[in-house]
Scaffold this active site. Structure first.
Site, short mmCIF file in Angstrom:
data_model
loop_
_atom_site.label_atom_id
_atom_site.label_comp_id
_atom_site.label_asym_id
_atom_site.label_seq_id
_atom_site.Cartn_x
_atom_site.Cartn_y
_atom_site.Cartn_z
N LYS A 78 -30.97 15.35 -27.12
CA LYS A 78 -30.87 14.24 -28.08
C LYS A 78 -32.25 13.90 -28.62
CE LYS A 78 -28.96 9.52 -28.31
NZ LYS A 78 -28.33 8.43 -27.52
N SER A 153 -23.96 6.77 -29.51
CA SER A 153 -24.95 7.31 -30.40
C SER A 153 -25.30 8.78 -30.14
CB SER A 153 -26.23 6.48 -30.29
OG SER A 153 -26.78 6.57 -29.00
N SER A 177 -23.27 5.27 -24.94
CA SER A 177 -23.59 6.36 -25.86
C SER A 177 -23.50 7.77 -25.31
CB SER A 177 -24.99 6.16 -26.44
OG SER A 177 -24.93 5.20 -27.45
N1 GLN Z 1 -22.76 1.59 -29.25
C1 GLN Z 1 -23.67 0.84 -28.50
C2 GLN Z 1 -24.72 0.21 -29.39
O1 GLN Z 1 -24.62 0.40 -30.54
C3 GLN Z 1 -24.28 1.67 -27.43
C4 GLN Z 1 -25.43 2.47 -27.86
C5 GLN Z 1 -26.03 3.27 -26.77
O2 GLN Z 1 -25.49 3.37 -25.68
N2 GLN Z 1 -27.21 3.80 -27.07
O3 GLN Z 1 -25.60 -0.43 -28.95
#
Ligand code: GLN
Length: 479
Positions: A78, A153, A177
């Site tokens: 990532k 994400s 994420s």
């Molecule tokens: N969807 C969540 C957010 O927008 C989690 C993001 C993540 O785990 N990096 O914060």
């Protein structure tokens, strides 16, 4: 070679037997990436020559009798993790041109075991989002349905694994994420307990939640990779000094003596019927494998999203202060003085969602609002943590859906941040409590979209969720 199916452990076995080389594996995957990634869009950058050189080096080492737990295994990363000499943009314009001068600890640990770093995967900008639509670089499509999002994400990592473009990937999980995109794309995603894996070299979003974890094709690979990246690190004072168990050797085919809790707050009216049906079927499989099933309660679940979005934005607003045009990447042109330079660089360099969060986070930390929002949220966070401690007195792991629905269509939620935030309802609680969680595929919707089963375990009891997920995976296949 079937690049849709081959696993990390499978590839290691082939290489050990001399049936394939790392170079063959990597060049095969690069071929898949060349033919498919134009449509899927999982990768932000792939350096073919560098990946092949890393593979040849691994082959040389093997030929010299050296070994390594990931020797010659290509892994996608990532774009939020520093790999020395590679770009690290967090899918943001503000980090354009930034090249990592060092390896994140998790990367260094994988490098020591011989891993090949294949390329950088797309993500929501600074890991803020649930669909990868907040990337400032490109769209990533769900390989199971090109009109749907891959989740986020870590959407690029999940799509790469699901699309046959990587055997495994690293993702990061602040509120879901790793687990949510794994669920949407039909792979296995594990978020370790807070402190299990060093965060050094991970670009910080919300430092009290962030964890790095594996995204793989099966549970064995997840256990194998977790074993490589776990452990205490002097560079991250929140990483804990606890022995790292041999997770793979703890996998078993049955669930005798295991108690699984179903939190009643996670099975509410209005949840997607197909998700409910798949998860309940998984409960039956687990029962058939010998697990005892019991109902438990996590009474403060309703507050989780609000608490998460207060604390995560507060932490993000301070963490992202460092991107000011002075030290990293992009700097706006035509500025008159330093203040003008900070303002213009940040306005032009950050995307809308990142700005929204910086503004929200600054607000909840500002004097007069700190007590009402930030401090209250911290208190409720403690209550949520206690909910989990109580629940784990009655069971070894909790069993829940990973997401309220399967993958949604691109554009469905991108205009409505609140709808997007609600996607994290079943995942963000684990980050608030610091416990570990894994998502494992448990069937498909009538439209052919994967559905994820989530297992949550007590802090530093990754073996509990891995064992359950593995037995379920075997039971699901045999049943
Ligand atoms: N969807 C969540 C957010 O927008 C989690 C993001 C993540 O785990 N990096 O914060």
């Amino acid at each position: 070679m079937d690049f849709d199916k081959i696993t990390v452990c499978g590839a290691l076995e082939l290489m050990e037997k001399g049936e394939c080389s790392s170079e063959e594996l990597v060049s095969g995957l690069l071929g898949v990436i060349d033919s498919k990634d134009g449509e899927i869009g999982a990768y932000l950058s792939v350096d073919h020559a560098d990946a092949l050189e890393q593979a040849r080096e691994a082959d040389r080492k093997r030929a010299n009798g050296e070994s390594g737990r990931l020797l010659g295994v290509p892994i996608a990363i990532k774009d939020v993790l520093n790999v020395k000499g590679q770009a690290c943009t967090c899918a943001s314009q503000i980090l354009k041109g930034y090249i990592s001068p060092y390896d994140a600890t998790a990367i260094a640990m994988m490098r020591k075991e011989g891993a090949v770093f294949l390329g950088r995967t797309n993500m929501d900008e600074f890991a803020m989002g649930s669909s990868t639509e907040n990337s400032s670089c490109q769209i990533t499509r769900n390989p199971h349905n090109m009109d749907c999002v891959p989740g986020g994400s870590s959407g690029g990592s999940a799509a790469a694994v699901a699309g046959g473009e990587a055997l495994a990937a690293l993702g990061t999980d602040t509120g879901g994420s790793i687990r949510q995109p794994a669920a949407f794309c039909g792979c296995v995603g594990l978020k370790p307990s807070y402190g299990r894996v060093s965060r050094y070299g991970l670009v910080a979003f919300a430092s009290s939640f962030d964890q790095i974890g594996p995204m793989t094709r099966d549970v064995r690979d997840s256990a194998h990779l977790l074993g490589v990246i776990s452990g205490q690190d002097d560079m991250d004072s929140s990483s804990l000094n606890l022995p790292v168990p041999d997770y793979v050797s703890m996998l078993k085919d049955d669930l005798k003596g295991v108690t699984l809790g179903l939190p009643k707050e996670y099975f509410v009216d209005g949840m997607d019927d197909e998700v409910r049906a798949s998860v309940m079927k998984a409960v039956d499989v687990c029962r058939g494998l010998g697990a005892e099933i019991t109902e438990v309660s996590l009474p403060h679940t309703d507050y989780a999203i609000a608490v998460y979005y207060i604390i995560a934005t507060a932490e993000a607003s301070t963490n992202l202060a460092r991107f000011d045009g002075v030290r990293y990447g992009f700097r706006a042109e035509g500025v008159t003085d330093p203040i003008d330079m900070y303002g213009k660089t940040r306005s032009q360099g950050f995307g809308d969602e990142v700005k929204r969060r910086i503004i929200l986070g600054t607000y909840v930390l500002s004097s007069g609002y700190y007590d009402a929002y930030y401090l209250s949220a911290q208190k409720v966070r403690t209550l949520i943590r206690r909910d989990f401690e109580d629940a784990f007195k009655k069971c070894d792991a909790l069993l829940t859906p990973t997401t309220p629905t399967p993958a949604f269509k691109r554009g469905d939620k991108s205009d409505d941040p609140l709808q997007m935030y609600l996607c994290d309802i079943f995942t963000a609680t684990a980050n608030l409590a610091g416990v570990c969680g894994i998502s494992v595929p448990c069937g498909k919707s009538s439209d052919g979209l994967p559905i994820g089963l989530q297992l949550l375990g007590p802090e530093f009891k990754e073996e509990n969720i891995l064992r359950t997920a593995y037995a379920y995976e075997q039971g699901r296949e045999n049943g």
